[in-house]
Design a protein around this motif. Structure first.
Motif, PDB file in Angstrom:
ATOM      1  N   ILE A  21       5.307  -4.054  10.159  1.00 55.68           N
ATOM      2  CA  ILE A  21       5.436  -2.851  10.991  1.00 55.68           C
ATOM      3  C   ILE A  21       5.825  -1.654  10.124  1.00 55.68           C
ATOM      4  CG2 ILE A  21       6.889  -1.775  12.767  1.00 55.68           C
ATOM      5  CD1 ILE A  21       6.715  -4.501  14.278  1.00 55.68           C
ATOM      6  N   SER A  22       6.732  -1.845   9.184  1.00 52.11           N
ATOM      7  CA  SER A  22       7.113  -0.767   8.265  1.00 52.11           C
ATOM      8  C   SER A  22       5.920  -0.320   7.418  1.00 52.11           C
ATOM      9  CB  SER A  22       8.255  -1.213   7.347  1.00 52.11           C
ATOM     10  OG  SER A  22       9.424  -1.436   8.089  1.00 52.11           O
ATOM     11  N   ALA A  23       5.160  -1.274   6.912  1.00 45.39           N
ATOM     12  CA  ALA A  23       3.986  -0.942   6.091  1.00 45.39           C
ATOM     13  C   ALA A  23       2.946  -0.175   6.911  1.00 45.39           C
ATOM     14  CB  ALA A  23       3.380  -2.218   5.508  1.00 45.39           C
ATOM     15  N   ILE A  24       2.703  -0.621   8.132  1.00 44.98           N
ATOM     16  CA  ILE A  24       1.731   0.056   9.000  1.00 44.98           C
ATOM     17  C   ILE A  24       2.225   1.459   9.327  1.00 44.98           C
ATOM     18  CG2 ILE A  24       0.667   0.049  11.293  1.00 44.98           C
ATOM     19  CD1 ILE A  24       0.771  -3.100  11.031  1.00 44.98           C
ATOM     20  N   SER A  25       3.512   1.611   9.583  1.00 42.92           N
ATOM     21  CA  SER A  25       4.083   2.933   9.875  1.00 42.92           C
ATOM     22  C   SER A  25       3.829   3.892   8.716  1.00 42.92           C
ATOM     23  CB  SER A  25       5.592   2.821  10.137  1.00 42.92           C
ATOM     24  OG  SER A  25       5.846   2.033  11.269  1.00 42.92           O
ATOM     25  N   GLN A  26       3.983   3.391   7.491  1.00 45.18           N
ATOM     26  CA  GLN A  26       3.729   4.220   6.311  1.00 45.18           C
ATOM     27  C   GLN A  26       2.252   4.584   6.210  1.00 45.18           C
ATOM     28  OE1 GLN A  26       5.379   2.174   2.877  1.00 45.18           O
ATOM     29  NE2 GLN A  26       7.300   1.823   3.957  1.00 45.18           N
ATOM     30  N   LEU A  27       1.376   3.634   6.537  1.00 48.42           N
ATOM     31  CA  LEU A  27      -0.065   3.904   6.471  1.00 48.42           C
ATOM     32  C   LEU A  27      -0.510   4.885   7.553  1.00 48.42           C
ATOM     33  CD1 LEU A  27      -1.457   0.309   5.763  1.00 48.42           C
ATOM     34  CD2 LEU A  27      -1.363   2.244   4.168  1.00 48.42           C
ATOM     35  N   LEU A  28       0.188   4.923   8.680  1.00 50.54           N
ATOM     36  CA  LEU A  28      -0.172   5.842   9.764  1.00 50.54           C
ATOM     37  C   LEU A  28       0.051   7.295   9.366  1.00 50.54           C
ATOM     38  CD1 LEU A  28       1.214   3.986  12.901  1.00 50.54           C
ATOM     39  CD2 LEU A  28      -1.183   4.480  12.398  1.00 50.54           C
ATOM     40  N   GLY A  29       1.060   7.551   8.569  1.00 48.08           N
ATOM     41  CA  GLY A  29       1.319   8.912   8.110  1.00 48.08           C
ATOM     42  C   GLY A  29       2.169   9.722   9.072  1.00 48.08           C
ATOM     43  N   LYS A  30       2.221  11.006   8.806  1.00 54.10           N
ATOM     44  CA  LYS A  30       3.128  11.910   9.509  1.00 54.10           C
ATOM     45  C   LYS A  30       2.617  12.392  10.870  1.00 54.10           C
ATOM     46  CE  LYS A  30       5.159  13.648   5.201  1.00 54.10           C
ATOM     47  NZ  LYS A  30       5.904  12.490   4.966  1.00 54.10           N
ATOM     48  N   ASP A  31       1.388  12.084  11.217  1.00 52.35           N
ATOM     49  CA  ASP A  31       0.849  12.519  12.505  1.00 52.35           C
ATOM     50  C   ASP A  31       1.256  11.593  13.649  1.00 52.35           C
ATOM     51  OD1 ASP A  31      -0.404  14.663  11.306  1.00 52.35           O
ATOM     52  OD2 ASP A  31      -2.278  13.571  11.006  1.00 52.35           O
ATOM     53  N   PHE A  32       2.009  10.542  13.316  1.00 54.74           N
ATOM     54  CA  PHE A  32       2.401   9.552  14.309  1.00 54.74           C
ATOM     55  C   PHE A  32       3.908   9.350  14.298  1.00 54.74           C
ATOM     56  CE2 PHE A  32      -1.966   8.736  13.328  1.00 54.74           C
ATOM     57  CZ  PHE A  32      -2.526   8.465  14.558  1.00 54.74           C
ATOM     58  N   GLU A  33       4.474   9.331  15.483  1.00 52.53           N
ATOM     59  CA  GLU A  33       5.888   9.011  15.656  1.00 52.53           C
ATOM     60  C   GLU A  33       5.955   7.536  16.056  1.00 52.53           C
ATOM     61  OE1 GLU A  33       9.375   9.948  18.895  1.00 52.53           O
ATOM     62  OE2 GLU A  33       7.842  11.465  18.551  1.00 52.53           O
ATOM     63  N   ASN A 145       5.932  -7.686   0.087  1.00 51.92           N
ATOM     64  CA  ASN A 145       7.230  -7.901  -0.556  1.00 51.92           C
ATOM     65  C   ASN A 145       8.360  -7.352   0.325  1.00 51.92           C
ATOM     66  OD1 ASN A 145       7.600  -5.140  -1.068  1.00 51.92           O
ATOM     67  ND2 ASN A 145       6.847  -5.271  -3.158  1.00 51.92           N
ATOM     68  N   PRO A 146       9.613  -7.579  -0.052  1.00 53.87           N
ATOM     69  CA  PRO A 146      10.743  -7.142   0.781  1.00 53.87           C
ATOM     70  C   PRO A 146      10.882  -5.631   0.954  1.00 53.87           C
ATOM     71  CG  PRO A 146      11.442  -8.852  -0.738  1.00 53.87           C
ATOM     72  CD  PRO A 146      10.049  -8.470  -1.131  1.00 53.87           C
ATOM     73  N   ASP A 147      10.131  -4.853   0.176  1.00 52.26           N
ATOM     74  CA  ASP A 147      10.149  -3.395   0.312  1.00 52.26           C
ATOM     75  C   ASP A 147       9.014  -2.896   1.203  1.00 52.26           C
ATOM     76  OD1 ASP A 147      12.383  -3.061  -1.380  1.00 52.26           O
ATOM     77  OD2 ASP A 147      11.074  -3.242  -3.140  1.00 52.26           O
ATOM     78  N   ALA A 148       8.379  -3.794   1.946  1.00 54.76           N
ATOM     79  CA  ALA A 148       7.275  -3.479   2.852  1.00 54.76           C
ATOM     80  C   ALA A 148       6.063  -2.943   2.102  1.00 54.76           C
ATOM     81  CB  ALA A 148       7.703  -2.528   3.969  1.00 54.76           C
ATOM     82  N   GLU A 149       5.855  -3.422   0.886  1.00 51.17           N
ATOM     83  CA  GLU A 149       4.684  -3.060   0.097  1.00 51.17           C
ATOM     84  C   GLU A 149       3.720  -4.236   0.103  1.00 51.17           C
ATOM     85  OE1 GLU A 149       6.836  -0.213  -3.211  1.00 51.17           O
ATOM     86  OE2 GLU A 149       6.767  -2.360  -3.562  1.00 51.17           O
ATOM     87  N   ILE A 150       2.479  -3.967   0.465  1.00 50.81           N
ATOM     88  CA  ILE A 150       1.455  -5.001   0.463  1.00 50.81           C
ATOM     89  C   ILE A 150       1.126  -5.314  -0.993  1.00 50.81           C
ATOM     90  CG2 ILE A 150      -0.839  -5.657   1.269  1.00 50.81           C
ATOM     91  CD1 ILE A 150       1.058  -4.966   3.581  1.00 50.81           C
ATOM     92  N   ILE A 151       1.301  -6.559  -1.398  1.00 49.42           N
ATOM     93  CA  ILE A 151       1.138  -6.899  -2.811  1.00 49.42           C
ATOM     94  C   ILE A 151      -0.202  -7.566  -3.125  1.00 49.42           C
ATOM     95  CG2 ILE A 151       3.607  -7.018  -3.306  1.00 49.42           C
ATOM     96  CD1 ILE A 151       3.484 -10.021  -2.899  1.00 49.42           C
ATOM     97  N   ASP A 152      -1.007  -7.759  -2.125  1.00 43.38           N
ATOM     98  CA  ASP A 152      -2.316  -8.368  -2.308  1.00 43.38           C
ATOM     99  C   ASP A 152      -3.379  -7.332  -1.938  1.00 43.38           C
ATOM    100  OD1 ASP A 152      -4.113 -10.873  -2.480  1.00 43.38           O
ATOM    101  OD2 ASP A 152      -4.578 -10.011  -0.516  1.00 43.38           O
ATOM    102  N   GLN A 153      -4.284  -7.031  -2.867  1.00 40.92           N
ATOM    103  CA  GLN A 153      -5.267  -5.975  -2.653  1.00 40.92           C
ATOM    104  C   GLN A 153      -6.179  -6.270  -1.460  1.00 40.92           C
ATOM    105  OE1 GLN A 153      -5.117  -3.002  -4.256  1.00 40.92           O
ATOM    106  NE2 GLN A 153      -6.577  -2.392  -2.692  1.00 40.92           N
ATOM    107  N   GLU A 154      -6.589  -7.516  -1.295  1.00 42.12           N
ATOM    108  CA  GLU A 154      -7.458  -7.868  -0.165  1.00 42.12           C
ATOM    109  C   GLU A 154      -6.746  -7.634   1.171  1.00 42.12           C
ATOM    110  OE1 GLU A 154      -9.697 -11.790   1.674  1.00 42.12           O
ATOM    111  OE2 GLU A 154      -9.135 -11.794  -0.442  1.00 42.12           O
ATOM    112  N   THR A 155      -5.476  -8.017   1.244  1.00 38.58           N
ATOM    113  CA  THR A 155      -4.688  -7.791   2.456  1.00 38.58           C
ATOM    114  C   THR A 155      -4.522  -6.295   2.713  1.00 38.58           C
ATOM    115  OG1 THR A 155      -3.501  -9.873   2.134  1.00 38.58           O
ATOM    116  CG2 THR A 155      -2.483  -8.265   3.598  1.00 38.58           C
ATOM    117  N   LEU A 156      -4.212  -5.521   1.677  1.00 36.22           N
ATOM    118  CA  LEU A 156      -4.035  -4.078   1.815  1.00 36.22           C
ATOM    119  C   LEU A 156      -5.324  -3.404   2.281  1.00 36.22           C
ATOM    120  CD1 LEU A 156      -2.287  -1.565   1.549  1.00 36.22           C
ATOM    121  CD2 LEU A 156      -2.904  -1.476  -0.887  1.00 36.22           C
ATOM    122  N   THR A 157      -6.438  -3.781   1.691  1.00 30.70           N
ATOM    123  CA  THR A 157      -7.724  -3.205   2.079  1.00 30.70           C
ATOM    124  C   THR A 157      -8.029  -3.507   3.548  1.00 30.70           C
ATOM    125  OG1 THR A 157      -8.559  -3.370  -0.179  1.00 30.70           O
ATOM    126  CG2 THR A 157     -10.207  -3.183   1.577  1.00 30.70           C
ATOM    127  N   GLY A 158      -7.813  -4.752   3.948  1.00 36.36           N
ATOM    128  CA  GLY A 158      -8.048  -5.128   5.347  1.00 36.36           C
ATOM    129  C   GLY A 158      -7.115  -4.402   6.298  1.00 36.36           C
TER     130      GLY A 158
END
Length: 173
Positions: A21-33, A145-158
């Motif tokens: 959820i934290s990672a997705i929130s970061q990917l959504l950007g500032k246009d979303f609360e 990882n524990p910092d909400a960073e996607i560490i696998d490129q395939e997972t991040l791309t998807g």
């Protein structure tokens, strides 16, 4: 600014689902609360008698938050080949309110398996009349990882692709 409600299907304080959820929130950007529902552990057991009379305040607040949201994110584990009982319970409280009706929902199963939970959440969200499609569903194989960073490129791309489809659904909703 578009409002997104995020619900973790895990009762664990530091769960992989919370990290997603934290990672997705970061990917959504500032246009979303993004409002993260505090914990599903506090939602009482579903009781149709209470639902008809006077639902508990937490249920009333949950329904109102869902209705006010422009989109919903649900990240869940798979327990015993299905959804966690606590998440199913939360969803049961929304049936009579129709609060999910027409809402874009991004459902993510953060599990090493996930197929049974995936099918279960699709079935439930269909009954709830949520706006779901295969583009809004993603399997995550717990590559974060524990910092909400996607560490696998395939997972991040998807995940980026799924977030993009979710954003389009929310903006067109």
């Amino acid at each position: 600014m578009k409002k997104i409600l995020a619900i973790s299907g895990s009762t664990k304080t530091s769960s992989t689902n919370g990290l997603y959820i934290s990672a997705i929130s970061q990917l959504l950007g500032k246009d979303f609360e993004v409002y993260i529902f505090p914990t599903i552990a506090v939602v009482p057991h579903f009781n149709p008698d209470l639902d008809l009379a006077d639902p508990p305040n937490i249920v009333y607040d949950l329904r109102k938050t869902i209705q006010e949201a422009d989109g919903i994110i649900i990240s869940t584990p798979e327990y015993a080949m299905g959804l966690p009982g606590s998440l199913k319970n939360l969803l049961d409280w929304t049936v009579s309110s129709a609060s999910f009706s027409g809402k874009p929902v991004f459902a993510l199963v953060a599990s090493t398996q996930g197929e049974k939970a995936y099918q279960s959440i699709i079935d439930i969200l269909t009954v709830l009349e949520a706006n779901i499609s295969s583009k809004l569903i993603s399997f995550a194989k717990a590559k974060i990882n524990p910092d909400a960073e996607i560490i696998d490129q395939e997972t991040l791309t998807g995940l980026k692709s799924t977030v993009k489809a979710f954003v389009a659904a929310v903006e067109n909703g």
